[in-house]
Design a protein around this motif. Structure first.
Motif, PDB file in Angstrom:
ATOM      1  N   GLU A   1     -32.265 -25.443  58.584  1.00 57.00           N
ATOM      2  CA  GLU A   1     -32.754 -25.506  57.279  1.00 57.00           C
ATOM      3  C   GLU A   1     -32.501 -24.333  56.585  1.00 57.00           C
ATOM      4  O   GLU A   1     -32.292 -24.454  55.334  1.00 57.00           O
ATOM      5  CB  GLU A   1     -34.632 -25.842  57.504  1.00 57.00           C
ATOM      6  N   GLY A   2     -32.878 -23.104  57.066  1.00 61.83           N
ATOM      7  CA  GLY A   2     -32.294 -21.991  56.226  1.00 61.83           C
ATOM      8  C   GLY A   2     -31.080 -21.829  56.048  1.00 61.83           C
ATOM      9  O   GLY A   2     -30.762 -21.478  54.851  1.00 61.83           O
ATOM     10  N   ALA A   3     -30.083 -22.222  56.954  1.00 55.46           N
ATOM     11  CA  ALA A   3     -28.857 -21.854  56.620  1.00 55.46           C
ATOM     12  C   ALA A   3     -28.436 -22.992  55.508  1.00 55.46           C
ATOM     13  O   ALA A   3     -27.638 -22.627  54.567  1.00 55.46           O
ATOM     14  CB  ALA A   3     -27.964 -22.308  57.787  1.00 55.46           C
ATOM     15  N   VAL A   4     -28.930 -24.136  55.417  1.00 53.08           N
ATOM     16  CA  VAL A   4     -28.828 -25.092  54.303  1.00 53.08           C
ATOM     17  C   VAL A   4     -29.274 -24.430  52.962  1.00 53.08           C
ATOM     18  O   VAL A   4     -28.547 -24.697  51.913  1.00 53.08           O
ATOM     19  CB  VAL A   4     -29.366 -26.549  54.896  1.00 53.08           C
ATOM     20  N   MET A   5     -30.531 -23.904  53.141  1.00 48.07           N
ATOM     21  CA  MET A   5     -30.970 -23.354  51.951  1.00 48.07           C
ATOM     22  C   MET A   5     -30.166 -22.336  51.440  1.00 48.07           C
ATOM     23  O   MET A   5     -29.873 -22.352  50.113  1.00 48.07           O
ATOM     24  CB  MET A   5     -32.674 -22.713  52.282  1.00 48.07           C
ATOM     25  N   MET A   6     -29.697 -21.549  52.251  1.00 45.10           N
ATOM     26  CA  MET A   6     -28.644 -20.478  51.864  1.00 45.10           C
ATOM     27  C   MET A   6     -27.641 -21.138  51.182  1.00 45.10           C
ATOM     28  O   MET A   6     -26.952 -20.593  50.176  1.00 45.10           O
ATOM     29  CB  MET A   6     -28.245 -19.480  52.729  1.00 45.10           C
ATOM     30  N   ALA A   7     -27.019 -21.969  51.663  1.00 43.34           N
ATOM     31  CA  ALA A   7     -25.864 -22.711  51.150  1.00 43.34           C
ATOM     32  C   ALA A   7     -26.071 -23.480  49.776  1.00 43.34           C
ATOM     33  O   ALA A   7     -25.184 -23.027  48.805  1.00 43.34           O
ATOM     34  CB  ALA A   7     -25.126 -23.862  52.187  1.00 43.34           C
ATOM     35  N   ILE A   8     -27.164 -23.959  49.547  1.00 43.48           N
ATOM     36  CA  ILE A   8     -27.593 -24.493  48.301  1.00 43.48           C
ATOM     37  C   ILE A   8     -27.664 -23.137  46.975  1.00 43.48           C
ATOM     38  O   ILE A   8     -27.092 -23.400  46.189  1.00 43.48           O
ATOM     39  CB  ILE A   8     -28.723 -25.387  48.397  1.00 43.48           C
ATOM     40  N   GLN A   9     -28.385 -22.241  47.654  1.00 42.65           N
ATOM     41  CA  GLN A   9     -28.423 -21.024  46.783  1.00 42.65           C
ATOM     42  C   GLN A   9     -27.245 -20.406  46.118  1.00 42.65           C
ATOM     43  O   GLN A   9     -27.214 -19.934  45.322  1.00 42.65           O
ATOM     44  CB  GLN A   9     -29.497 -20.001  47.285  1.00 42.65           C
TER      45      GLN A   9
ATOM     46  N   ASP B   1     -15.102 -25.762  52.040  1.00 39.12           N
ATOM     47  CA  ASP B   1     -16.428 -25.047  50.890  1.00 39.12           C
ATOM     48  C   ASP B   1     -17.324 -24.199  51.552  1.00 39.12           C
ATOM     49  O   ASP B   1     -17.611 -23.002  51.309  1.00 39.12           O
ATOM     50  CB  ASP B   1     -17.015 -26.321  50.558  1.00 39.12           C
ATOM     51  N   LEU B   2     -17.596 -24.455  52.831  1.00 36.33           N
ATOM     52  CA  LEU B   2     -18.660 -23.602  53.614  1.00 36.33           C
ATOM     53  C   LEU B   2     -18.342 -23.479  55.175  1.00 36.33           C
ATOM     54  O   LEU B   2     -17.802 -24.442  55.803  1.00 36.33           O
ATOM     55  CB  LEU B   2     -19.953 -24.289  53.663  1.00 36.33           C
ATOM     56  N   ILE B   3     -18.412 -22.108  55.541  1.00 34.29           N
ATOM     57  CA  ILE B   3     -18.322 -21.864  56.933  1.00 34.29           C
ATOM     58  C   ILE B   3     -19.466 -21.417  57.568  1.00 34.29           C
ATOM     59  O   ILE B   3     -19.978 -20.437  56.933  1.00 34.29           O
ATOM     60  CB  ILE B   3     -17.194 -20.918  57.195  1.00 34.29           C
ATOM     61  N   PHE B   4     -20.112 -21.939  58.600  1.00 28.99           N
ATOM     62  CA  PHE B   4     -21.179 -21.531  59.133  1.00 28.99           C
ATOM     63  C   PHE B   4     -20.993 -21.178  60.875  1.00 28.99           C
ATOM     64  O   PHE B   4     -20.249 -21.918  61.590  1.00 28.99           O
ATOM     65  CB  PHE B   4     -22.106 -22.427  59.331  1.00 28.99           C
ATOM     66  N   ASN B   5     -21.082 -19.678  61.004  1.00 31.41           N
ATOM     67  CA  ASN B   5     -20.590 -19.129  62.341  1.00 31.41           C
ATOM     68  C   ASN B   5     -21.920 -18.766  62.942  1.00 31.41           C
ATOM     69  O   ASN B   5     -22.975 -18.205  62.526  1.00 31.41           O
ATOM     70  CB  ASN B   5     -19.993 -17.825  62.138  1.00 31.41           C
ATOM     71  N   THR B   6     -21.791 -19.225  64.305  1.00 35.87           N
ATOM     72  CA  THR B   6     -23.027 -19.083  65.131  1.00 35.87           C
ATOM     73  C   THR B   6     -22.529 -18.207  66.583  1.00 35.87           C
ATOM     74  O   THR B   6     -23.280 -17.991  67.258  1.00 35.87           O
ATOM     75  CB  THR B   6     -23.334 -20.379  65.895  1.00 35.87           C
ATOM     76  N   ILE B   7     -21.354 -17.880  66.485  1.00 34.16           N
ATOM     77  CA  ILE B   7     -20.548 -17.134  67.659  1.00 34.16           C
ATOM     78  C   ILE B   7     -20.605 -15.658  67.476  1.00 34.16           C
ATOM     79  O   ILE B   7     -20.192 -15.035  66.309  1.00 34.16           O
ATOM     80  CB  ILE B   7     -18.903 -17.545  67.927  1.00 34.16           C
TER      81      ILE B   7
ATOM     82  N   ASP C   1     -23.018 -16.419  57.936  1.00 32.07           N
ATOM     83  CA  ASP C   1     -22.938 -16.043  59.636  1.00 32.07           C
ATOM     84  C   ASP C   1     -24.517 -15.856  60.242  1.00 32.07           C
ATOM     85  O   ASP C   1     -25.108 -15.234  59.832  1.00 32.07           O
ATOM     86  CB  ASP C   1     -22.335 -14.772  59.686  1.00 32.07           C
ATOM     87  N   LEU C   2     -24.509 -16.765  61.158  1.00 36.06           N
ATOM     88  CA  LEU C   2     -25.947 -16.830  61.798  1.00 36.06           C
ATOM     89  C   LEU C   2     -25.945 -16.071  63.059  1.00 36.06           C
ATOM     90  O   LEU C   2     -26.903 -16.028  63.600  1.00 36.06           O
ATOM     91  CB  LEU C   2     -26.139 -18.274  61.923  1.00 36.06           C
TER      92      LEU C   2
END
Length: 299
Positions: free
Chosen positions: A138-146, A214-220, A241-242
């Motif tokens: 949820e926090g990652a999505v929030m950051m993406a929207i912002q 559009d968006l890259i979310f990294n968990t590695i 980057d998470l």
């Protein structure tokens, strides 16, 4: 119940308040260090100054989620002063005493080996990590929207890694209408991605997919979003980057190229500290009961 046990909390953020309250509810004797600046005072606890004697008297010691740094400094945002556990203080912890944290760095692990207390990392537990993946997503999505000027719906997203966090995040993005590609390293993860309706690819082929994203979310937690990858990204792309600091992104090159790249570890404690605290509290109390052979039906 935790009747008869003395639990010492040393530092911590808003999540720790939920853990403290849970231990009080379960009838533990609770002592705290580093909570003298709270707007709403804690009920049923004794506020203490950190000393070797205080540590020696504890049956359980609870440190913040991030433990301490390599100098023994503990995060204590609700304290008027710095909270530090020095080597001689670690020596005061009785051998075999349970010391809980979220994750620990090398210094804390070294102290555990040297002085014989039992170090337990709660974020290494599958149940905690899976529950925590919900506020993280949820926090990652929030950051993406912002940080974008487009909707998640219809966007093209890459999630690197489908461990406990990546899995929840990929499913959340798909549920919002994004096209989700997932970078994986194992054949069973390829099969899982296909079954979930995501588009899998080998992380070694990331450069092939970077041009229209559009968006890259990294968990590695290793360097994976390299300068080579970033050089192929569209200018409007955003990297979130998470992974644990320092993350897996070349932030220096991203800034040089004008690509927005954000390091965002520890999102549960930022976006949903109450929920994250309850998750930790339940796991901590369950673990203590197991370690002390306390029956759950005695509550």
């Amino acid at each position: 119940m935790l009747t008869g046990l003395t639990i010492l909390f040393v530092g911590g953020d808003a999540r720790q308040i939920e853990v403290i309250n849970k231990c009080v509810e379960m009838d533990a004797t609770v002592r705290v260090v580093g909570f003298d600046r709270l707007e709403s005072p804690l009920i049923g606890v004794s506020h203490e100054t950190l000393t070797p004697g205080l540590l020696a008297g504890a049956d359980v010691v609870v440190l913040p989620v991030m433990g301490c740094d390599d100098h023994g400094v503990i995060s204590a945002p609700f304290s008027t002063g710095e909270v530090v556990i020095r080597n001689e203080m670690f020596a005061a912890i009785r051998e075999g005493v349970l010391v809980y944290t979220g994750i620990s760095k090398s210094f804390l692990k070294k102290m555990s080996m040297e002085y014989g207390f039992r170090l337990i990392e709660l974020l290494e537990r599958d149940d905690v990590a899976i529950y925590n993946s919900i506020p993280t997503a949820e926090g990652a999505v929030m950051m993406a929207i912002q940080n974008t000027d487009i909707t998640i719906h219809g966007s093209s997203c890459i999630v690197l890694g489908i461990g406990r966090t990546g899995f929840t995040l990929a499913e959340t993005l798909k549920g919002l209408g994004a096209t989700v590609k997932v970078g994986v390293r194992r054949e069973d993860h390829v099969a899982r991605a296909v079954q979930m309706g995501w588009k899998p690819f080998a992380t070694t082929d990331l450069a092939l997919y970077a041009g229209e994203i559009d968006l890259i979310f990294n968990t590695i937690p290793t360097m994976i979003v390299t300068a080579q990858i970033i050089s192929k990204l569209p200018r409007q792309a955003v990297i979130i980057d998470l992974a644990s600091a320092p993350g897996g992104t070349d932030f220096r090159f991203a800034e040089k190229r004008g690509i927005k790249a954000l390091l965002a570890p520890g999102l549960p404690g930022i976006v949903a500290p109450k929920t994250a605290g309850i998750i930790i509290a339940n796991s901590l109390c369950q673990s203590i009961m197991e370690e002390f052979h306390i029956r759950g039906d005695e509550e």
